[in-house]
Design a protein around this motif. Sequence first.
Motif, PDB file in Angstrom:
ATOM      1  N   UNK A 114       0.892  -1.266  -0.099  1.00 37.51           N
ATOM      2  CA  UNK A 114      -0.117   0.020   0.063  1.00 37.51           C
ATOM      3  C   UNK A 114       0.849   1.162  -0.024  1.00 37.51           C
ATOM      4  N   UNK A 115       2.271   1.073   0.002  1.00 35.88           N
ATOM      5  CA  UNK A 115       3.073   2.277   0.212  1.00 35.88           C
ATOM      6  C   UNK A 115       2.775   3.303  -0.952  1.00 35.88           C
ATOM      7  N   UNK A 116       2.848   2.866  -2.308  1.00 34.19           N
ATOM      8  CA  UNK A 116       2.634   3.908  -3.456  1.00 34.19           C
ATOM      9  C   UNK A 116       1.378   4.548  -3.076  1.00 34.19           C
ATOM     10  N   UNK A 117       0.374   3.848  -2.830  1.00 39.02           N
ATOM     11  CA  UNK A 117      -0.977   4.720  -2.685  1.00 39.02           C
ATOM     12  C   UNK A 117      -0.812   5.685  -1.493  1.00 39.02           C
ATOM     13  N   UNK A 118      -0.194   5.312  -0.532  1.00 34.90           N
ATOM     14  CA  UNK A 118      -0.068   6.353   0.782  1.00 34.90           C
ATOM     15  C   UNK A 118       0.781   7.577   0.221  1.00 34.90           C
ATOM     16  N   UNK A 119       1.655   7.129  -0.534  1.00 36.06           N
ATOM     17  CA  UNK A 119       2.779   8.525  -1.007  1.00 36.06           C
ATOM     18  C   UNK A 119       1.908   9.462  -1.845  1.00 36.06           C
ATOM     19  N   UNK A 120       0.973   8.925  -2.640  1.00 37.77           N
ATOM     20  CA  UNK A 120       0.350   9.641  -3.586  1.00 37.77           C
ATOM     21  C   UNK A 120      -0.835  10.328  -2.798  1.00 37.77           C
ATOM     22  N   UNK A 121      -1.290   9.965  -1.821  1.00 37.33           N
ATOM     23  CA  UNK A 121      -2.022  10.694  -0.915  1.00 37.33           C
ATOM     24  C   UNK A 121      -1.397  11.779  -0.143  1.00 37.33           C
ATOM     25  N   UNK A 122      -0.341  11.604   0.126  1.00 35.05           N
ATOM     26  CA  UNK A 122       0.618  12.637   0.651  1.00 35.05           C
ATOM     27  C   UNK A 122       1.027  13.527  -0.238  1.00 35.05           C
ATOM     28  N   UNK A 123       1.377  13.230  -1.403  1.00 29.60           N
ATOM     29  CA  UNK A 123       1.631  14.250  -2.444  1.00 29.60           C
ATOM     30  C   UNK A 123       0.569  15.321  -2.743  1.00 29.60           C
ATOM     31  N   UNK A 124      -0.540  14.659  -2.635  1.00 25.52           N
ATOM     32  CA  UNK A 124      -1.703  15.722  -3.057  1.00 25.52           C
ATOM     33  C   UNK A 124      -1.675  17.012  -2.046  1.00 25.52           C
ATOM     34  N   UNK A 125      -0.994  16.794  -1.031  1.00 28.68           N
ATOM     35  CA  UNK A 125      -0.904  18.042  -0.269  1.00 28.68           C
ATOM     36  C   UNK A 125       0.620  18.662  -0.324  1.00 28.68           C
ATOM     37  N   UNK A 126       1.526  18.137  -0.966  1.00 25.64           N
ATOM     38  CA  UNK A 126       2.828  18.653  -0.677  1.00 25.64           C
ATOM     39  C   UNK A 126       2.978  19.808  -1.620  1.00 25.64           C
ATOM     40  N   UNK A 127       3.959  20.533  -1.368  1.00 27.78           N
ATOM     41  CA  UNK A 127       3.934  21.869  -2.060  1.00 27.78           C
ATOM     42  C   UNK A 127       4.745  21.796  -3.382  1.00 27.78           C
ATOM     43  N   UNK A 128       5.580  20.442  -3.447  1.00 28.18           N
ATOM     44  CA  UNK A 128       6.149  20.029  -4.878  1.00 28.18           C
ATOM     45  C   UNK A 128       5.471  19.359  -5.512  1.00 28.18           C
ATOM     46  N   UNK A 129       4.989  19.523  -6.967  1.00 30.43           N
ATOM     47  CA  UNK A 129       3.973  18.651  -7.279  1.00 30.43           C
ATOM     48  C   UNK A 129       4.606  17.497  -7.963  1.00 30.43           C
ATOM     49  N   UNK A 130       5.260  16.481  -7.232  1.00 30.25           N
ATOM     50  CA  UNK A 130       6.002  15.369  -7.636  1.00 30.25           C
ATOM     51  C   UNK A 130       4.631  14.329  -7.963  1.00 30.25           C
ATOM     52  N   UNK A 131       5.193  13.428  -9.167  1.00 31.35           N
ATOM     53  CA  UNK A 131       4.270  12.245  -9.562  1.00 31.35           C
ATOM     54  C   UNK A 131       4.943  10.969  -9.739  1.00 31.35           C
TER      55      UNK A 131
END
Length: 299
Positions: free
Chosen positions: A195-212
């Motif tokens: 589940x780590x990829x999904x958890x990271x994607x959720x965190x990136x939604x609020x992160x100030x650098x728009x990483x994908x």
Amino acid sequence: MTFEKLLSEKLDIQYLYLYKYALKASRRYKVYQIKKRTGGMRTIHHPAVELKVYQRFLVQNIFSSFPVHNKVFSYKENTSIRDLALLHVNNRFLLRIDFKDFFPSIKSENIRDFLKNNHHKLECNLTEKDITIINMLVCRKKELTIGAPSSPILSNILLYDFDLVLNKMFGDSIVYSRYADDLYFSTNVPNILTNIPRQIEEFLLTYYIKLKINHDKTIFTSKKHKRVITGLTITTDNTISIGREKKQYIKGLMYKFKNKQIQESDLIYLKGYLSFIKSVDMTFFNLLEKKYGMDILYS
């Protein structure tokens, strides 16, 4: 100390000159492509000689003042990819996650926000105009590029809080590390990496650098299979190796060299790669030394 005084003392140039130069900095790159190791082409933006001087000045006098997380192994002195692999060597399960367009994802607005929020950590006082000049000098068309000497350290310091969060997010049972745009997670507990990829994607939604995340390069593996970290293989007996295919290739080059059949370009590559082998896979290096002798290895 002001930024203007720092320029005068370290570079012996005037503030106005640097400002005018920075206005056109995005035009001062040579653009070319090289082949990726995994296929396809990578675009390089190589800054002009004078621009590199200013970028290195900023690295030494501004950016190096900020911390880099201890779980980051890219672009750090006295740190090698072997150190990264050693962090995961005793864990059975491994996950690798890769970011799309890593450097270009870091924008000038991200750098501006970072410097505004952290300028108190510097001995040099930065004004809004100073930050604008710095942005123009390290970004091409308002984003970081592959090829600029300032891009690596900027990616490390801007992602410090990202690394801080991820290192704590999954608890003590999961080991986290990062090498540029490659994230590695390892554990001895089955199924908890899923589940780590999904958890990271959720965190990136609020992160100030728009990483994908580049999902095509997400790799789950285990001790039953080949575990690879930044090109190094973790063997089934938990040692670090350059891998079977690379060993065969190097042995072939050594044979050609011994028999005076090697091309000049291959010889240059071989000598450079032998130094790398010595730093990451001493067992294989000793085998080469025993078979081919000191004169071939060090000629």
